[in-house]
Design a protein around this motif. Structure first.
Motif, short mmCIF file in Angstrom:
data_model
loop_
_atom_site.label_atom_id
_atom_site.label_comp_id
_atom_site.label_asym_id
_atom_site.label_seq_id
_atom_site.Cartn_x
_atom_site.Cartn_y
_atom_site.Cartn_z
N PHE A 263 60.82 -16.75 -65.16
CA PHE A 263 62.21 -17.09 -64.84
C PHE A 263 62.63 -18.33 -65.63
O PHE A 263 61.96 -19.37 -65.58
CB PHE A 263 62.37 -17.35 -63.34
CG PHE A 263 62.07 -16.15 -62.49
CD1 PHE A 263 63.03 -15.19 -62.23
CD2 PHE A 263 60.79 -15.95 -61.96
CE1 PHE A 263 62.74 -14.09 -61.45
CE2 PHE A 263 60.50 -14.85 -61.18
CZ PHE A 263 61.48 -13.91 -60.93
N THR A 264 63.75 -18.22 -66.35
CA THR A 264 64.20 -19.31 -67.20
C THR A 264 64.88 -20.44 -66.42
O THR A 264 65.01 -21.55 -66.92
CB THR A 264 65.20 -18.78 -68.26
OG1 THR A 264 66.29 -18.12 -67.58
CG2 THR A 264 64.52 -17.80 -69.20
N ASN A 265 65.33 -20.16 -65.19
CA ASN A 265 66.06 -21.18 -64.42
C ASN A 265 65.16 -22.10 -63.61
O ASN A 265 65.63 -22.97 -62.89
CB ASN A 265 67.08 -20.51 -63.48
CG ASN A 265 66.42 -19.56 -62.50
OD1 ASN A 265 65.29 -19.14 -62.69
ND2 ASN A 265 67.14 -19.22 -61.44
N VAL A 266 63.82 -21.91 -63.70
CA VAL A 266 62.88 -22.78 -62.99
C VAL A 266 62.62 -24.02 -63.85
O VAL A 266 62.35 -23.92 -65.04
CB VAL A 266 61.55 -22.06 -62.69
CG1 VAL A 266 60.57 -23.00 -62.00
CG2 VAL A 266 61.80 -20.84 -61.83
N SER A 267 62.73 -25.20 -63.23
CA SER A 267 62.53 -26.46 -63.95
C SER A 267 61.15 -26.50 -64.60
O SER A 267 60.14 -26.18 -63.98
CB SER A 267 62.68 -27.63 -62.97
OG SER A 267 62.20 -28.82 -63.53
N THR A 268 61.11 -26.92 -65.88
CA THR A 268 59.82 -27.02 -66.58
C THR A 268 58.94 -28.09 -65.96
O THR A 268 57.71 -27.93 -65.90
CB THR A 268 60.04 -27.33 -68.07
OG1 THR A 268 60.84 -28.53 -68.20
CG2 THR A 268 60.74 -26.17 -68.77
N ASP A 269 59.55 -29.19 -65.47
CA ASP A 269 58.75 -30.23 -64.80
C ASP A 269 58.13 -29.70 -63.52
O ASP A 269 56.99 -30.04 -63.18
CB ASP A 269 59.62 -31.45 -64.50
CG ASP A 269 59.76 -32.38 -65.70
OD1 ASP A 269 59.00 -32.20 -66.67
OD2 ASP A 269 60.61 -33.27 -65.67
N LEU A 270 58.87 -28.86 -62.79
CA LEU A 270 58.33 -28.26 -61.57
C LEU A 270 57.16 -27.34 -61.91
O LEU A 270 56.14 -27.32 -61.20
CB LEU A 270 59.42 -27.47 -60.83
CG LEU A 270 59.00 -26.78 -59.52
CD1 LEU A 270 58.47 -27.79 -58.52
CD2 LEU A 270 60.16 -25.98 -58.93
N GLN A 271 57.29 -26.58 -62.99
CA GLN A 271 56.20 -25.71 -63.43
C GLN A 271 54.95 -26.53 -63.77
O GLN A 271 53.83 -26.17 -63.42
CB GLN A 271 56.63 -24.90 -64.66
CG GLN A 271 57.69 -23.86 -64.38
CD GLN A 271 58.09 -23.09 -65.62
OE1 GLN A 271 57.48 -23.23 -66.67
NE2 GLN A 271 59.14 -22.29 -65.52
N LYS A 272 55.16 -27.67 -64.44
CA LYS A 272 54.03 -28.53 -64.81
C LYS A 272 53.36 -29.10 -63.57
O LYS A 272 52.14 -29.16 -63.47
CB LYS A 272 54.51 -29.66 -65.73
CG LYS A 272 55.03 -29.21 -67.07
CD LYS A 272 55.69 -30.37 -67.79
CE LYS A 272 56.49 -29.91 -68.98
NZ LYS A 272 57.27 -31.01 -69.58
N ILE A 273 54.18 -29.55 -62.61
CA ILE A 273 53.63 -30.12 -61.37
C ILE A 273 52.82 -29.09 -60.60
O ILE A 273 51.71 -29.36 -60.13
CB ILE A 273 54.76 -30.69 -60.49
CG1 ILE A 273 55.38 -31.93 -61.15
CG2 ILE A 273 54.24 -31.05 -59.10
CD1 ILE A 273 56.65 -32.42 -60.49
#
Length: 311
Positions: A263-273
């Motif tokens: 999903f493109t609308n998920v924050s990349t920082d959230l994915q990293k965390i």
């Protein structure tokens, strides 16, 4: 695009967190505390099982793999991330990137298999107590441990050998640490086979682990419900619930990490965390759940501690 020769001295760039300047050092010291805590707890559990004769039992020989695996996982990821937060270099040499990714995938796969092995051990101990010593012999325990690490290594090694054959045309990793998807994304070639094999191996690990744990815990629950001894029932249920919580946390975080990339609308920082939580939550909680929460380990630890203090 032109292919890049990936030599030993080639540097890859990592995609850092966005951290306000005032929050850099508080986040660093928080991460350092978590790392030191995990090191201390897992090393203590590891040494306690090795050095204390009273813990030389089948369950604890299998449990020995858990703190060892936790040390591999958190050490492969967190020190590099913390270093990049302070220095803001966000660079890594290609061989170290491959090594980091390999160790992190080994950690995740081994954790699934170790939790399954521990669940099976508890099934035999609770549901077949009279046959425990005849079933969980030293040879069987060694075979279980060998299967856990051997199968994990075979799957991860073949996965990484597959991505190593891909031509490369990029040097930017879209993550704060290296993993197989990040390494695969460096290519400009078709990655369908890599993606399919990666999902297949993930499915194999999940099916094996979930099947063994579901069978074991359902059998344990049925046995507990059938027994009239309330103390034994509550003790067994408490053991299973705490172990299931660890597994479910790992599964929820891991599933979010896998799905969020679609999903493109998920924050990349959230994915990293969420990606970092995979390698920090279990090493943080496992020593408590499988160590201090286990009466025999807790009593042995306190006995050794008192002996050292009063010596």
């Amino acid at each position: 695009m032109e292919n890049i020769s990936f030599s030993i001295d080639l540097e890859l760039s990592l995609n850092p967190f966005f951290i306000p300047s005032g929050a850099k050092y508080p986040i660093f010291f928080l991460g350092l505390f978590i790392y030191i805590f995990c090191l201390f707890c897992n090393m203590s559990l590891l040494l306690l099982i090795i050095m204390q004769q009273s813990l030389h039992k089948p369950m604890y020989f299998i449990l020995l793999s858990l703190p060892l695996n936790d040390l591999i996982g958190i050490t492969a990821m967190l020190p590099k991330v913390l270093s990049d937060i302070v220095t803001e270099t966000n660079k890594i040499y290609y061989p170290l990137c491959v090594l980091q990714g390999f160790l992190l995938h080994m950690y995740a796969g081994a954790l699934l298999f170790i939790l399954a092995a521990l669940a099976f051990d508890r099934y035999v101990a609770i549901c077949l107590p009279l046959h425990y010593n005849s079933l969980m012999t030293p040879r069987v325990v060694v075979s279980i441990i060998g299967l856990v690490w051997g199968l994990d290594f075979a799957l991860i090694a073949s996965l990484f050998s597959l991505q190593d054959k891909l031509p490369r045309c990029r040097t930017h990793i879209m993550n704060v640490f290296c993993d197989n998807p990040s390494l695969v994304s460096l290519t400009c070639a078709n990655t369908v086979i890599n993606n399919v094999v990666g999902l297949l191996y993930t499915a194999i690990m999940q099916i094996i682990s979930v099947s063994i744990q579901a069978f074991s815990y359902i059998k344990i629950l049925l046995t507990c419900l059938a027994t009239s001894r309330s103390e034994a029932k509550s003790k067994a249920i408490k053991t299973c619930v705490t172990q299931l919580v660890i597994f479910l946390i790992f599964e929820i975080v891991g599933t979010f990490k896998i799905i969020s990339h679609r999903f493109t609308n998920v924050s990349t920082d959230l994915q990293k965390i969420m990606g970092m939580l995979i390698f920090t939550v279990s090493p943080f909680l496992n020593p408590v759940v499988y160590g201090l929460n286990t009466s025999e380990v807790r009593n042995t630890f306190l006995r050794v501690l008192r002996r050292k203090i009063f010596a």
